[in-house]
Design a protein around this motif. Structure first.
Motif, PDB file in Angstrom:
ATOM      1  N   PRO A   1      52.103 -63.662 -13.849  1.00 47.23           N
ATOM      2  CA  PRO A   1      50.737 -63.904 -13.368  1.00 47.23           C
ATOM      3  C   PRO A   1      49.781 -62.747 -13.653  1.00 47.23           C
ATOM      4  O   PRO A   1      48.570 -62.952 -13.752  1.00 47.23           O
ATOM      5  CB  PRO A   1      50.915 -64.117 -11.863  1.00 47.23           C
ATOM      6  N   GLU A   2      50.334 -61.549 -13.831  1.00 45.65           N
ATOM      7  CA  GLU A   2      49.486 -60.373 -14.076  1.00 45.65           C
ATOM      8  C   GLU A   2      48.746 -60.430 -15.401  1.00 45.65           C
ATOM      9  O   GLU A   2      47.793 -59.678 -15.615  1.00 45.65           O
ATOM     10  CB  GLU A   2      50.339 -59.094 -14.035  1.00 45.65           C
ATOM     11  N   ILE A   3      49.134 -61.331 -16.286  1.00 48.21           N
ATOM     12  CA  ILE A   3      48.512 -61.377 -17.610  1.00 48.21           C
ATOM     13  C   ILE A   3      47.060 -61.853 -17.541  1.00 48.21           C
ATOM     14  O   ILE A   3      46.238 -61.489 -18.373  1.00 48.21           O
ATOM     15  CB  ILE A   3      49.324 -62.296 -18.566  1.00 48.21           C
ATOM     16  N   THR A   4      46.735 -62.644 -16.538  1.00 50.13           N
ATOM     17  CA  THR A   4      45.402 -63.248 -16.490  1.00 50.13           C
ATOM     18  C   THR A   4      44.360 -62.279 -15.959  1.00 50.13           C
ATOM     19  O   THR A   4      43.333 -62.051 -16.589  1.00 50.13           O
ATOM     20  CB  THR A   4      45.425 -64.518 -15.621  1.00 50.13           C
ATOM     21  N   ASP A   5      44.597 -61.722 -14.791  1.00 49.81           N
ATOM     22  CA  ASP A   5      43.641 -60.777 -14.197  1.00 49.81           C
ATOM     23  C   ASP A   5      44.400 -59.530 -13.781  1.00 49.81           C
ATOM     24  O   ASP A   5      44.710 -59.324 -12.610  1.00 49.81           O
ATOM     25  CB  ASP A   5      42.930 -61.409 -12.998  1.00 49.81           C
TER      26      ASP A   5
ATOM     27  N   ARG B   1      35.131 -64.793  -4.087  1.00 50.66           N
ATOM     28  CA  ARG B   1      35.814 -65.904  -3.392  1.00 50.66           C
ATOM     29  C   ARG B   1      37.280 -65.959  -3.798  1.00 50.66           C
ATOM     30  O   ARG B   1      38.168 -66.087  -2.954  1.00 50.66           O
ATOM     31  CB  ARG B   1      35.123 -67.219  -3.757  1.00 50.66           C
ATOM     32  N   LEU B   2      37.523 -65.844  -5.092  1.00 54.91           N
ATOM     33  CA  LEU B   2      38.887 -65.925  -5.609  1.00 54.91           C
ATOM     34  C   LEU B   2      39.710 -64.713  -5.175  1.00 54.91           C
ATOM     35  O   LEU B   2      40.885 -64.847  -4.820  1.00 54.91           O
ATOM     36  CB  LEU B   2      38.861 -66.037  -7.131  1.00 54.91           C
ATOM     37  N   ILE B   3      39.107 -63.530  -5.187  1.00 55.15           N
ATOM     38  CA  ILE B   3      39.844 -62.316  -4.827  1.00 55.15           C
ATOM     39  C   ILE B   3      40.328 -62.383  -3.386  1.00 55.15           C
ATOM     40  O   ILE B   3      41.510 -62.120  -3.097  1.00 55.15           O
ATOM     41  CB  ILE B   3      38.969 -61.072  -5.057  1.00 55.15           C
ATOM     42  N   LEU B   4      39.436 -62.713  -2.457  1.00 61.27           N
ATOM     43  CA  LEU B   4      39.862 -62.783  -1.061  1.00 61.27           C
ATOM     44  C   LEU B   4      40.919 -63.868  -0.869  1.00 61.27           C
ATOM     45  O   LEU B   4      41.931 -63.653  -0.191  1.00 61.27           O
ATOM     46  CB  LEU B   4      38.667 -63.051  -0.145  1.00 61.27           C
ATOM     47  N   HIS B   5      40.696 -65.025  -1.470  1.00 61.44           N
ATOM     48  CA  HIS B   5      41.669 -66.120  -1.346  1.00 61.44           C
ATOM     49  C   HIS B   5      43.040 -65.684  -1.866  1.00 61.44           C
ATOM     50  O   HIS B   5      44.069 -65.942  -1.220  1.00 61.44           O
ATOM     51  CB  HIS B   5      41.173 -67.340  -2.122  1.00 61.44           C
ATOM     52  N   ASN B   6      43.068 -65.019  -3.012  1.00 63.35           N
ATOM     53  CA  ASN B   6      44.348 -64.621  -3.598  1.00 63.35           C
ATOM     54  C   ASN B   6      45.014 -63.483  -2.836  1.00 63.35           C
ATOM     55  O   ASN B   6      46.245 -63.411  -2.766  1.00 63.35           O
ATOM     56  CB  ASN B   6      44.159 -64.259  -5.065  1.00 63.35           C
TER      57      ASN B   6
ATOM     58  N   CYS C   1      35.860 -66.751 -16.067  1.00 67.19           N
ATOM     59  CA  CYS C   1      37.013 -67.534 -16.533  1.00 67.19           C
ATOM     60  C   CYS C   1      38.117 -66.672 -17.134  1.00 67.19           C
ATOM     61  O   CYS C   1      39.271 -67.102 -17.215  1.00 67.19           O
ATOM     62  CB  CYS C   1      36.567 -68.560 -17.568  1.00 67.19           C
ATOM     63  N   ALA C   2      37.775 -65.482 -17.548  1.00 68.04           N
ATOM     64  CA  ALA C   2      38.792 -64.577 -18.089  1.00 68.04           C
ATOM     65  C   ALA C   2      39.659 -63.989 -16.985  1.00 68.04           C
ATOM     66  O   ALA C   2      40.646 -63.305 -17.272  1.00 68.04           O
ATOM     67  CB  ALA C   2      38.120 -63.450 -18.873  1.00 68.04           C
ATOM     68  N   HIS C   3      39.287 -64.270 -15.728  1.00 66.85           N
ATOM     69  CA  HIS C   3      39.975 -63.622 -14.612  1.00 66.85           C
ATOM     70  C   HIS C   3      40.576 -64.604 -13.617  1.00 66.85           C
ATOM     71  O   HIS C   3      40.881 -64.224 -12.493  1.00 66.85           O
ATOM     72  CB  HIS C   3      39.012 -62.668 -13.900  1.00 66.85           C
ATOM     73  N   PHE C   4      40.725 -65.861 -14.005  1.00 65.65           N
ATOM     74  CA  PHE C   4      41.501 -66.740 -13.142  1.00 65.65           C
ATOM     75  C   PHE C   4      42.464 -67.573 -13.968  1.00 65.65           C
ATOM     76  O   PHE C   4      42.261 -67.816 -15.151  1.00 65.65           O
ATOM     77  CB  PHE C   4      40.618 -67.602 -12.236  1.00 65.65           C
ATOM     78  N   ALA C   5      43.550 -67.960 -13.320  1.00 66.06           N
ATOM     79  CA  ALA C   5      44.604 -68.714 -13.981  1.00 66.06           C
ATOM     80  C   ALA C   5      44.320 -70.208 -13.893  1.00 66.06           C
ATOM     81  O   ALA C   5      43.462 -70.656 -13.128  1.00 66.06           O
ATOM     82  CB  ALA C   5      45.949 -68.400 -13.332  1.00 66.06           C
TER      83      ALA C   5
ATOM     84  N   ASP D   1      43.418 -56.529 -13.566  1.00 63.65           N
ATOM     85  CA  ASP D   1      42.673 -55.695 -12.622  1.00 63.65           C
ATOM     86  C   ASP D   1      42.996 -56.075 -11.176  1.00 63.65           C
ATOM     87  O   ASP D   1      43.170 -55.209 -10.317  1.00 63.65           O
ATOM     88  CB  ASP D   1      41.166 -55.838 -12.854  1.00 63.65           C
ATOM     89  N   TYR D   2      43.048 -57.367 -10.913  1.00 65.41           N
ATOM     90  CA  TYR D   2      43.359 -57.817  -9.552  1.00 65.41           C
ATOM     91  C   TYR D   2      44.740 -57.334  -9.124  1.00 65.41           C
ATOM     92  O   TYR D   2      44.922 -56.837  -7.998  1.00 65.41           O
ATOM     93  CB  TYR D   2      43.291 -59.342  -9.461  1.00 65.41           C
ATOM     94  N   PHE D   3      45.713 -57.474 -10.001  1.00 64.93           N
ATOM     95  CA  PHE D   3      47.078 -57.109  -9.628  1.00 64.93           C
ATOM     96  C   PHE D   3      47.259 -55.596  -9.509  1.00 64.93           C
ATOM     97  O   PHE D   3      48.106 -55.137  -8.734  1.00 64.93           O
ATOM     98  CB  PHE D   3      48.075 -57.721 -10.618  1.00 64.93           C
ATOM     99  N   VAL D   4      46.475 -54.833 -10.251  1.00 62.19           N
ATOM    100  CA  VAL D   4      46.473 -53.379 -10.044  1.00 62.19           C
ATOM    101  C   VAL D   4      46.013 -53.077  -8.623  1.00 62.19           C
ATOM    102  O   VAL D   4      46.611 -52.267  -7.902  1.00 62.19           O
ATOM    103  CB  VAL D   4      45.561 -52.679 -11.079  1.00 62.19           C
ATOM    104  N   ARG D   5      44.916 -53.738  -8.203  1.00 59.78           N
ATOM    105  CA  ARG D   5      44.389 -53.521  -6.857  1.00 59.78           C
ATOM    106  C   ARG D   5      45.362 -54.046  -5.796  1.00 59.78           C
ATOM    107  O   ARG D   5      45.498 -53.457  -4.714  1.00 59.78           O
ATOM    108  CB  ARG D   5      43.040 -54.217  -6.714  1.00 59.78           C
TER     109      ARG D   5
END
Length: 313
Positions: free
Chosen positions: A24-28, A91-96, A125-129, A30-34
């Motif tokens: 899953p880390e391939i998509t975003d 919205r997506l960050i908090l949800h995830n 779109c580059a940052h969600f699966a 940055d999110y998974f680093v955080r």
């Protein structure tokens, strides 16, 4: 021949879905680093509540969580800021984060006016699966807008699938609580002029200041989901320099201010308005992203204001 294009699209989506499910880390990334930072902080301080700050590059550059004072029994604050985070991506960050087991005691959400007026759907779109599509679908400005940009991005970025072996390669490693490890401390007049020109080009939409219905839906759904999980939210408007503030249409800005106040009132959410905290353009490198010194000034005052905002809820 007629069946080849749709068949190719289905195969491409299938490949992306399979890779995203396995890595899953391939998509975003940055999110998974955080996410790593947030979870590590929570694990290091099991006896302390966790506070998470979500925002755009303004927060990424300006908020220095490592400088937040440790108040006995108070939250340990971390940064989950994300480049380009507007209403949909926030919205997506908090949800995830909630999906991935993070349970903040409080959340700060930055409001950047430009993204309420215009959000780059191709960038988002580059940052969600593919699995995120049911959630974000409602926040596109056009019917099936995200579906279009998603397909376009996945077609153009087929080469990104090669990153599945090591999706974190080349990623900047943040400081222990999510602060950025490389922040500009000074710059030449030539660089400042270049950054200012880029900021003006990117934020031309602030002249209109009409809140998009899709942005309003995403913002309200973010506040609603936080409320459903019993998470107090504080809204934040980051510092802006005099030059940046001069770009706003006064009537449009007044309408946006009223929108923020009205929505915050509906949800009982305090607002920290830091726009006027730093009037010296030397605290910024482009009149809205902070240099290191400006970030230290902002963080010191933000800590005091945030404590008061949470105590007053």
């Amino acid at each position: 021949m007629l069946l080849f294009p749709p068949a190719f699209v289905l195969v491409l989506l299938g490949v992306w879905a399979a890779v995203e499910a396995a890595v899953p880390e391939i998509t975003d990334t940055d999110y998974f680093v955080r996410l790593r930072v947030v979870k590590a902080t929570a694990a290091d301080h099991p006896d302390r509540p966790l506070g998470v700050v979500i925002g755009s590059s303004r927060v990424l550059h300006g908020f220095q969580p490592e400088q937040m004072p440790d108040e006995p029994g108070g939250p340990v604050w971390v940064s989950a800021a994300h480049m380009g985070a507007g209403p949909s991506l926030t919205r997506l960050i908090l949800h995830n984060l909630l999906r991935d087991g993070v349970r903040p005691a409080a959340v700060v959400i930055e409001l950047m006016p430009t993204f309420f007026t215009r959000e780059n759907e191709g960038f988002v779109c580059a940052h969600f699966a593919l699995a995120d599509m049911p959630l974000v679908h409602a926040y596109s400005d056009a019917p099936f807008g995200y579906e279009y940009h998603f397909l376009r991005h996945r077609f153009k970025r087929i080469g990104d699938l090669a990153r599945a072996d090591d999706p974190f390669a080349g990623q900047e490693v943040p400081l222990p609580r999510g602060g950025r490890s490389s922040i500009l401390n000074d710059l030449s007049p030539e660089d400042r002029a270049r950054y200012m020109a880029s900021a003006m080009a990117a934020n031309g939409a602030v002249k209109k200041m009409a809140v998009r219905p899709a942005a309003d839906r995403a913002f309200r759904d973010t506040l609603r989901e936080a409320a459903e999980h019993g998470i107090p939210v504080v809204l934040l408007r980051m510092p802006e320099g005099p030059v940046f503030r001069s770009w706003y249409d006064p009537d449009g800005l007044r309408a946006f201010d009223e929108y923020v106040a009205r929505t915050a009132g509906e949800f009982g959410t305090p607002v920290i308005d830091a726009r006027f905290w730093l009037d010296d353009e030397n605290d910024f490198y482009d009149s809205h992203h902070l240099l290191k010194g400006g970030g230290a000034k902002f963080t010191a005052r933000f800590a005091r204001e945030l404590s008061a905002a949470l105590a007053g809820r």
